[in-house]
Design an enzyme around this catalytic site. Structure first.
Site, mmCIF file in Angstrom:
data_model
loop_
_atom_site.group_PDB
_atom_site.id
_atom_site.type_symbol
_atom_site.label_atom_id
_atom_site.label_comp_id
_atom_site.label_asym_id
_atom_site.label_seq_id
_atom_site.Cartn_x
_atom_site.Cartn_y
_atom_site.Cartn_z
ATOM 1 N N LYS A 35 1.061 -1.112 -0.271
ATOM 2 C CA LYS A 35 0.005 -0.279 -0.196
ATOM 3 C C LYS A 35 0.405 1.603 0.281
ATOM 4 C CE LYS A 35 -0.321 -0.011 4.700
ATOM 5 N NZ LYS A 35 -1.588 -0.565 5.851
ATOM 6 N N ARG A 130 -10.914 0.114 14.951
ATOM 7 C CA ARG A 130 -11.343 0.839 13.786
ATOM 8 C C ARG A 130 -12.484 -0.023 12.757
ATOM 9 N NH1 ARG A 130 -4.681 1.945 11.536
ATOM 10 N NH2 ARG A 130 -5.632 -0.341 11.151
ATOM 11 N N TYR A 253 17.178 29.234 8.945
ATOM 12 C CA TYR A 253 16.560 30.506 9.561
ATOM 13 C C TYR A 253 16.320 29.752 10.830
ATOM 14 C CZ TYR A 253 14.502 30.593 5.136
ATOM 15 O OH TYR A 253 14.067 30.656 3.633
HETATM 16 C C1 LIG Z 1 -0.573 -1.768 6.631
HETATM 17 C C2 LIG Z 1 -1.530 -3.409 6.901
HETATM 18 C C3 LIG Z 1 -0.394 -4.480 7.247
HETATM 19 C C4 LIG Z 1 1.493 -4.699 7.089
HETATM 20 O O1 LIG Z 1 1.705 -3.280 8.382
HETATM 21 P P1 LIG Z 1 3.003 -4.122 8.780
HETATM 22 O O2 LIG Z 1 3.303 -3.113 10.025
HETATM 23 O O3 LIG Z 1 3.656 -2.672 7.754
HETATM 24 O O4 LIG Z 1 3.916 -5.137 8.681
HETATM 25 C C5 LIG Z 1 -0.446 -5.058 7.921
HETATM 26 N N1 LIG Z 1 -2.160 -5.620 7.708
HETATM 27 C C6 LIG Z 1 -3.386 -4.638 7.083
HETATM 28 C C7 LIG Z 1 -4.672 -5.255 7.492
HETATM 29 C C8 LIG Z 1 -2.855 -3.331 6.678
HETATM 30 O O5 LIG Z 1 -3.680 -2.210 6.712
#
Ligand SMILES: *Cc1c(COP(=O)(O)O)cnc(C)c1O
Length: 356
Positions: A35, A130, A253
């Site tokens: 993702k 969630r 800055y």
């Molecule tokens: C993002 C996600 C993962 C992977 O999580 P990591 O901590 O990066 O391994 C696994 N399952 C779901 C449902 C996720 O949204």
């Protein structure tokens, strides 16, 4: 000449990290989570290093379509499911597997006209609060899914809130087992942290994300020492100027850094518009000309400044590693009060990225 800043994606490191995940969960299949444009690495660039996976997990229908265009014919899982009835046409067209976490999604599937049944992962809310069906509503949801002609295989799924920390997963696993009691079907529970540290949760499918990119699920570099994981991204640039500050002079800055003695400062072509966090405080690690040193002064839009005191031989054109094999991304993130995940996902569009 373009600016000397670039990100390099290490294909061999991705493949290595996938193999590490496999060794950790030898009896499970792997959803490689890609993702957020493969955690900022670029879906198309990450794909060659991860193609030995069993499936890919992601969120966007566009990313799913892109994976099919790249030639991936295997399973693709939509980790949040879908949002509108028209999404189901895309799921059907590209033969995607989808999470179902709500009655709204279930209803859309019941109403959908499909060319073939859709495989789903029925999500339980085991404590993250969630997404997902509560343990009490899980069995009825499963029965409803089973009765739906448009639904094919049903995998039982949940997601951990604390697999990387003290609290652990025991409570959520117990809740999951209670809600899923007596229901046959494959199970998918483990994220990266659980893939590394909670083998009892591996079951049929694990869903590692961050470890594929060689960073730590907890944000602590020490936590992944000895695992064999390798950073999959190097963010590197060069010194584009060197300043010698006299005692009492300041840099950048807000004049936040004041030289206590004559100090050589390097100016690096990388700033917050490149995704480097503006909040990075004095002392954030960075490597210049092969020597570890620290950020001084405030990170600006296009530049940041580093202390060259330990870098005797550094000058204009010297290589700067912002993060990578020598400067763990989690160490930079920790100095900024965040985790490696956020930094890698935030690398800006204007940064040229190449895979090697
Ligand atoms: C993002 C996600 C993962 C992977 O999580 P990591 O901590 O990066 O391994 C696994 N399952 C779901 C449902 C996720 O949204």
């Amino acid at each position: 000449m373009p600016r000397p800043l670039s990100a390099t994606i290490h294909t061999a490191a991705l493949a290595n990290n996938l193999a590490v995940a496999r060794r950790r969960a030898p009896n499970s299949k792997i959803w490689a989570v890609v993702k957020a444009n493969a955690y900022g690495h670029g879906l198309a660039r990450a794909f060659p290093g991860l193609r030995a996976t069993d499936g890919f997990g992601l969120l966007d229908l566009e990313e799913a379509a892109k994976l099919r265009e790249l030639g991936w014919a295997g399973p693709i899982l939509l980790l949040e499911g879908f949002f509108r009835p028209t999404d189901i046409d895309v799921i059907d067209r590209y033969s995607l597997t989808t999470v179902v976490h709500s009655d709204e999604q279930m209803r859309m599937l019941e109403m959908a006209r499909l060319s073939k049944p859709v495989n789903i992962q029925l999500k339980m809310n085991s404590g993250m609060n969630r997404l997902g069906y509560t343990p009490e509503k899980f069995r009825p949801a499963w029965e409803r899914a089973r009765a739906c002609a448009g639904i094919g295989q049903i995998t039982l799924m949940t997601h951990f809130s604390d697999a990387d920390s003290e609290r652990g997963v025991a409570e959520q696993v117990a809740t999951f087992e209670r809600g899923a009691q007596g229901i046959a079907g494959a199970r998918s529970l483990a994220n990266s942290a659980a893939t590394l540290w909670h083998p009892s949760t591996h079951f049929d499918w694990v869903r590692p994300g961050i470890i594929l990119y060689g960073a730590s699920p907890s944000g602590l570099t020490a936590a992944i020492e000895g695992t064999g994981l390798q950073p999959a991204m190097t963010l590197a640039s060069e010194l584009i100027a060197v300043q010698t500050l006299a005692e009492g002079q300041t840099i950048g800055y807000g004049s936040t850094f004041v030289a206590r003695k004559t100090t050589r400062i390097g100016v690096v072509a990388c700033g917050y518009a490149d995704g480097y966090p503006r909040v990075a405080p004095e002392g954030t690690p960075v490597m210049v000309d092969g020597v570890l040193t620290r950020i001084v002064g405030r990170v600006s839009m296009d530049m940041l400044t580093v202390d060259l005191t330990p870098c005797q031989n550094a000058g204009v054109g010297s290589r700067v590693e912002l993060w990578g094999a020598n400067v763990p991304i989690d160490d930079v993130a920790r100095a900024c009060g965040t985790i490696g995940y956020e930094l890698m996902c935030a690398v800006a569009q204007r940064v040229p990225v190449r895979a090697e």
